[in-house]
Design an enzyme around this catalytic site. Structure first.
Site, PDB file in Angstrom:
ATOM      1  N   ASP A  27     -24.114 -51.362  19.848  1.00 56.69           N
ATOM      2  CA  ASP A  27     -24.862 -50.107  19.667  1.00 56.69           C
ATOM      3  C   ASP A  27     -25.663 -49.870  20.934  1.00 56.69           C
ATOM      4  O   ASP A  27     -25.902 -50.802  21.707  1.00 56.69           O
ATOM      5  CB  ASP A  27     -25.801 -50.182  18.451  1.00 56.69           C
ATOM      6  CG  ASP A  27     -26.560 -48.863  18.232  1.00 56.69           C
ATOM      7  OD1 ASP A  27     -25.987 -47.795  18.522  1.00 56.69           O
ATOM      8  OD2 ASP A  27     -27.727 -48.897  17.802  1.00 56.69           O
ATOM      9  N   CYS A  67     -22.586 -47.754  15.776  1.00 56.60           N
ATOM     10  CA  CYS A  67     -23.204 -46.555  16.349  1.00 56.60           C
ATOM     11  C   CYS A  67     -22.343 -45.360  15.955  1.00 56.60           C
ATOM     12  O   CYS A  67     -21.156 -45.317  16.289  1.00 56.60           O
ATOM     13  CB  CYS A  67     -23.232 -46.718  17.867  1.00 56.60           C
ATOM     14  SG  CYS A  67     -23.759 -45.270  18.778  1.00 56.60           S
ATOM     15  N   CYS A  89     -26.916 -41.707  11.923  1.00 54.61           N
ATOM     16  CA  CYS A  89     -27.193 -42.460  13.156  1.00 54.61           C
ATOM     17  C   CYS A  89     -27.858 -43.742  12.699  1.00 54.61           C
ATOM     18  O   CYS A  89     -28.765 -43.708  11.864  1.00 54.61           O
ATOM     19  CB  CYS A  89     -28.127 -41.662  14.070  1.00 54.61           C
ATOM     20  SG  CYS A  89     -28.907 -42.646  15.380  1.00 54.61           S
ATOM     21  N   THR A  90     -27.389 -44.872  13.210  1.00 60.49           N
ATOM     22  CA  THR A  90     -27.896 -46.147  12.693  1.00 60.49           C
ATOM     23  C   THR A  90     -29.396 -46.335  12.978  1.00 60.49           C
ATOM     24  O   THR A  90     -30.078 -47.035  12.244  1.00 60.49           O
ATOM     25  CB  THR A  90     -27.073 -47.331  13.241  1.00 60.49           C
ATOM     26  OG1 THR A  90     -26.963 -47.219  14.665  1.00 60.49           O
ATOM     27  CG2 THR A  90     -25.691 -47.362  12.624  1.00 60.49           C
ATOM     28  N   HIS A  91     -29.905 -45.708  14.024  1.00 56.57           N
ATOM     29  CA  HIS A  91     -31.351 -45.793  14.280  1.00 56.57           C
ATOM     30  C   HIS A  91     -32.163 -45.199  13.123  1.00 56.57           C
ATOM     31  O   HIS A  91     -33.234 -45.700  12.781  1.00 56.57           O
ATOM     32  CB  HIS A  91     -31.719 -45.041  15.560  1.00 56.57           C
ATOM     33  CG  HIS A  91     -31.505 -45.828  16.817  1.00 56.57           C
ATOM     34  ND1 HIS A  91     -30.257 -46.120  17.299  1.00 56.57           N
ATOM     35  CD2 HIS A  91     -32.390 -46.399  17.675  1.00 56.57           C
ATOM     36  CE1 HIS A  91     -30.387 -46.820  18.427  1.00 56.57           C
ATOM     37  NE2 HIS A  91     -31.669 -47.003  18.668  1.00 56.57           N
TER      38      HIS A  91
HETATM   39  N1  DGL Z   1     -27.546 -45.573  17.012  1.00 61.34           N
HETATM   40  C1  DGL Z   1     -26.693 -44.576  17.554  1.00 61.34           C
HETATM   41  C2  DGL Z   1     -25.956 -43.812  16.467  1.00 61.34           C
HETATM   42  O1  DGL Z   1     -25.720 -44.353  15.410  1.00 61.34           O
HETATM   43  C3  DGL Z   1     -27.160 -43.680  18.647  1.00 61.34           C
HETATM   44  C4  DGL Z   1     -28.551 -43.644  19.117  1.00 61.34           C
HETATM   45  C5  DGL Z   1     -28.631 -43.076  20.500  1.00 61.34           C
HETATM   46  O2  DGL Z   1     -28.624 -41.838  20.652  1.00 61.34           O
HETATM   47  O3  DGL Z   1     -28.664 -43.897  21.421  1.00 61.34           O
HETATM   48  O4  DGL Z   1     -25.560 -42.690  16.642  1.00 61.34           O
END
Ligand code: DGL
Length: 247
Positions: A13, A76, A178-180
């Site tokens: 990620d 991600c 988004c995983t974040h």
């Molecule tokens: N964690 C990522 C996702 O799932 C992206 C975060 C980023 O923009 O870097 O989309």
């Protein structure tokens, strides 16, 4: 603690987001070793174009290839949406991605709000997914600053700031694409006052299915390694969330 012969699965990620999926996978696959690749200083990937994302992920996957993994997981949504087909064409090992959980969210009925990065919002794969499962009830909202805010303020996420960064719309189900965003799951649920969905359990189960490992007994020590970006930060956050999941 000796040398282990567990199969290895590599995760990738941009930053801390994929640690949520790593945690879920470590929990259900105690007989597997994991290596987590990240690129924290380059978050947000969601602001980058397809060609740049392909170039970045190719370099990381060349490193992953050297480790001879049983599988790689793109933890991600942005990279999955923009690069998974390309990476599958370039590499011969199993590659699994994570996609917005629109299908389970549609079962709630009513308006589905899909929160994603700008790069995911522009992707054809999200368009296809919405058409296939969204029943014409999805609103896709790109959140340009949300992943960076979470990456940089993980110890102290503020509801007021999240309200500023999220779309002001009504929803009956929210998809965290988004995983974040999964780190802010409880606050987001509270803001929209409806159920929220992420792809964690579905993707981890898919990984287990691909590996064909269903044995829950741990017979050897499980190794979890962090490479790239801010490895200390990623290890610390992983340790915090794995404790929470196991308890
Ligand atoms: N964690 C990522 C996702 O799932 C992206 C975060 C980023 O923009 O870097 O989309």
């Amino acid at each position: 603690m000796g040398i282990t012969n567990n199969p290895l699965v590599c995760f990738f990620d941009s930053g801390i987001g994929g640690l949520n999926l790593l945690c879920e996978s470590v929990r259900i696959l105690p007989q597997v070793d994991f290596t987590y690749f990240a690129d924290n200083y380059r978050v947000p990937y969601g602001a980058l174009g397809k060609e740049q994302l392909k170039e970045i992920s190719r370099k990381v996957f060349l490193e992953i290839e050297k480790l001879k993994p049983a599988a790689a997981v793109i933890a991600c949504n942005t990279l999955t949406a923009q690069c998974i087909d390309y990476l599958r064409g370039e590499f011969s090992f199993e590659i699994i991605g994570i996609q917005p959980a629109i299908k389970p969210a549609a079962e709630v009925g009513g308006r589905i709000l899909v929160l994603v990065t700008p790069a995911t919002a522009k992707s054809q794969s999200l368009m296809r997914l919405s058409e296939q499962y969204g029943e014409g009830r999805t609103t896709v909202a790109a959140c340009p600053d949300l992943a960076s805010y979470i990456e940089n303020n993980i110890a102290n996420l503020e509801k007021s700031k999240l309200i500023e960064l999220l779309p002001n719309v009504k929803a009956d189900a929210v998809v965290l694409g988004c995983t974040h965003y999964i780190f802010a799951s409880e606050i987001i649920k509270n803001i929209y006052n409806c159920p929220v969905f992420d792809g964690l359990s579905g993707t981890a189960a898919h990984l287990r299915e691909k590996l064909g490992i269903y044995d829950h007994r741990q017979t050897r020590a499980q190794k979890i390694t962090f490479i790239g970006g801010n490895t200390d930060k990623n290890r610390d956050i992983f340790r915090t969330i794995i404790k929470r999941t196991v308890l």
